[in-house]
Design an enzyme around this catalytic site. Structure first.
Site, short mmCIF file in Angstrom:
data_model
loop_
_atom_site.label_atom_id
_atom_site.label_comp_id
_atom_site.label_asym_id
_atom_site.label_seq_id
_atom_site.Cartn_x
_atom_site.Cartn_y
_atom_site.Cartn_z
N ASN A 119 -29.01 19.81 16.38
CA ASN A 119 -28.66 18.23 16.86
C ASN A 119 -28.07 17.68 15.72
O ASN A 119 -27.47 18.19 14.96
CB ASN A 119 -30.22 17.51 16.86
CG ASN A 119 -31.01 17.80 15.95
OD1 ASN A 119 -30.70 17.06 14.86
ND2 ASN A 119 -32.14 18.23 15.95
N LYS A 125 -22.07 38.43 19.97
CA LYS A 125 -21.43 37.34 20.49
C LYS A 125 -21.20 37.45 22.20
O LYS A 125 -20.75 38.51 22.48
CB LYS A 125 -20.13 36.84 20.00
CG LYS A 125 -19.38 36.02 20.44
CD LYS A 125 -17.90 35.63 19.82
CE LYS A 125 -17.29 34.53 20.39
NZ LYS A 125 -15.89 34.38 19.96
N PHE A 174 -42.29 11.03 12.75
CA PHE A 174 -41.07 10.18 12.84
C PHE A 174 -40.62 10.69 14.51
O PHE A 174 -40.85 11.63 15.06
CB PHE A 174 -39.89 10.93 12.13
CG PHE A 174 -39.54 10.01 10.84
CD1 PHE A 174 -38.41 9.31 10.87
CD2 PHE A 174 -40.45 9.94 9.82
CE1 PHE A 174 -38.36 8.37 9.67
CE2 PHE A 174 -40.19 9.31 8.86
CZ PHE A 174 -39.27 8.20 8.44
N LYS A 216 -49.73 12.71 19.05
CA LYS A 216 -49.45 13.65 17.87
C LYS A 216 -51.11 13.52 17.04
O LYS A 216 -51.22 14.41 16.12
CB LYS A 216 -48.28 13.49 16.97
CG LYS A 216 -46.99 13.40 17.81
CD LYS A 216 -46.68 14.88 18.16
CE LYS A 216 -45.34 14.87 18.47
NZ LYS A 216 -44.72 16.22 18.75
#
Length: 431
Positions: free
Chosen positions: A229, A308, A348, A366
């Site tokens: 990300n 690959k 977060f 959480k």
């Protein structure tokens, strides 16, 4: 001399945050080639908001001129204890009484020996000896050849210097002017600036052991491709620095990012979510605060290819199956230490929309006391951010600012909650 009288001081509305605003620092230079770094250090201190008075030994003048240091500091440089500019001929008294700290950088082996024996045959050593120890701290940045640094006499002197109340800022390792390589280099100006800022920061997390995760994780598809990300890790690294400034013992578990490790922070590099989970669970047992800043991948390819994956011209796309990664924050929040109240967990949430609703739901899911939310696309890779703090009492917005400033605000919020926990426990017991 006030800031208004010093043209080198940056206006508060310009440039970076003035971490040393209002501080007056005497920068002492003893003899050594590292004096060239002192010029940049002087600039860095001033950019951080401090006023700087330079004092140089005769040996230092062999490596850099007073004219250079005067131009950078915006103040006349002092080199002699007999300086006639002082009406009472007591520069060693006047300069030390005006300062918030004396920083000797570089400190040579010879100058350190002077300090240890109370010798005062030049202005700088006289000033260090005459300073009020309880009001004017002495910070020293050693700089010497690796053999001089390793010598038993030098190492004994370091121990005694700290016992006498000085703060030794450590040394760097690397290539030296003599052509040798090893310990003994003066730290870089930016490192010394971090140490000076940390020295003046209130130690609200003293005695705490803080574990921080930062950056993205990388989940391999094949040897050359993977899922990740846009997290840069900057927020987590800023939090690690801020926690260390506040006096905590900090461990930083970092995903694949290219950021330098904050001063005084122990760093563990990981790659995948599984790597991060293993590192976190191994370190969480000794922690008292866990701050899960990392943007951990929710899924990973179930069976990464060992070679690959190539296109074959058929137009067919490879079929990938995914496995859900373990929830690191939830795992730690359900640990024995967290459930017993010995580990304070902060999560977060990087969202793309409906920040408050998503952050509130994530905090409950959480089971953490504090959840910090932000809009991911508005902050990934940037140096600033805006945060939303969510707890059982509601939410608090921290307006957009530099990530370091926000990290310091967050650390103070955590410190306040940590300080209140014993009182809350006693109140509950009394009721």
């Amino acid at each position: 001399m006030t800031n208004q009288e010093n043209p080198a001081v940056i206006d508060p509305g310009q440039g970076p945050a003035l971490d040393l605003a209002g501080k007056h620092i005497v920068l002492g230079l003893s003899g050594g080639i590292a004096c060239y770094k002192s010029a940049e250090l002087c600039r860095a201190l001033i950019k951080a908001g401090a006023t700087v008075q330079v004092v140089m030994t005769e040996a230092a003048e062999q490596f850099i001129t007073p004219v250079t240091m005067q131009a950078l500091s915006g103040r006349p440089v002092y080199t002699s204890q007999w300086d006639s500019r002082e009406p009472n001929s007591m520069a060693h008294i006047n300069l030390s009484r005006e300062s918030d700290a004396i920083l000797v950088a570089p400190m040579s082996a010879d100058f350190m020996a002077k300090l240890l024996h109370g010798r005062a045959d030049d202005l700088l050593s006289l000033m260090c000896l005459a300073r009020p120890i309880d009001k004017v701290p002495l910070l020293v940045a050693p700089a010497m050849n690796r053999e001089m640094y390793a010598h038993p006499a030098t190492q004994r002197n370091f121990v005694q210097l700290e016992a006498d109340g000085a703060r030794v800022l450590g040394v760097g390792n690397g290539f030296q002017a003599c052509g040798e390589t090893g310990d003994g280099r003066m730290l870089e100006p930016e490192q010394l600036l971090e140490d000076v800022i940390a020295f003046f920061t209130p130690k609200t997390l003293a005695g705490q052991r803080v574990l921080v995760t930062a950056g993205p994780t990388y989940e391999a598809i094949d040897p050359v491709r993977g899922i990740t990300n846009l997290s840069s890790g900057k927020m987590g690294f800023a939090i690690a620095r801020a926690a260390r400034e506040a006096g905590a013992d900090v461990t930083l578990v970092a995903g694949p990012v290219g950021l330098p490790t904050p001063r005084g922070v122990t760093r563990i590099d990981v790659k995948s979510a599984e790597n991060m989970l293993q590192a976190v669970t191994g370190s969480a047992q000794a922690a008292t605060v866990f701050i899960a800043t990392a943007a951990v991948a929710d899924w990973r390819p179930s069976a990464p290819s060992t070679q690959k994956i190539k296109k074959d011209g058929s137009g067919q796309t490879p079929q990938l199956a995914f496995t859900e990664n373990a929830d690191i924050l939830a795992t730690v929040a359900q640990s024995a230490a967290a459930l017993a109240g010995k580990l304070f967990c902060v999560g977060f949430a990087a969202e793309s929309h409906d920040l408050l609703e998503n952050a509130q739901a994530k905090r409950l899911r959480k089971n953490v006391p504090l959840l910090v939310g932000n809009i991911g696309p508005d902050t990934f890779g940037l140096d600033d951010n805006a945060l939303l703090l969510v707890d059982e009492r509601g939410s608090t917005e921290l307006p957009r600012a530099s990530k370091l400033l926000l990290a310091r605000r967050l650390v103070q919020e955590i410190a306040g909650r940590m300080a209140a926990r014993p009182a809350l426990g006693q109140k509950a017991k009394a009721s």
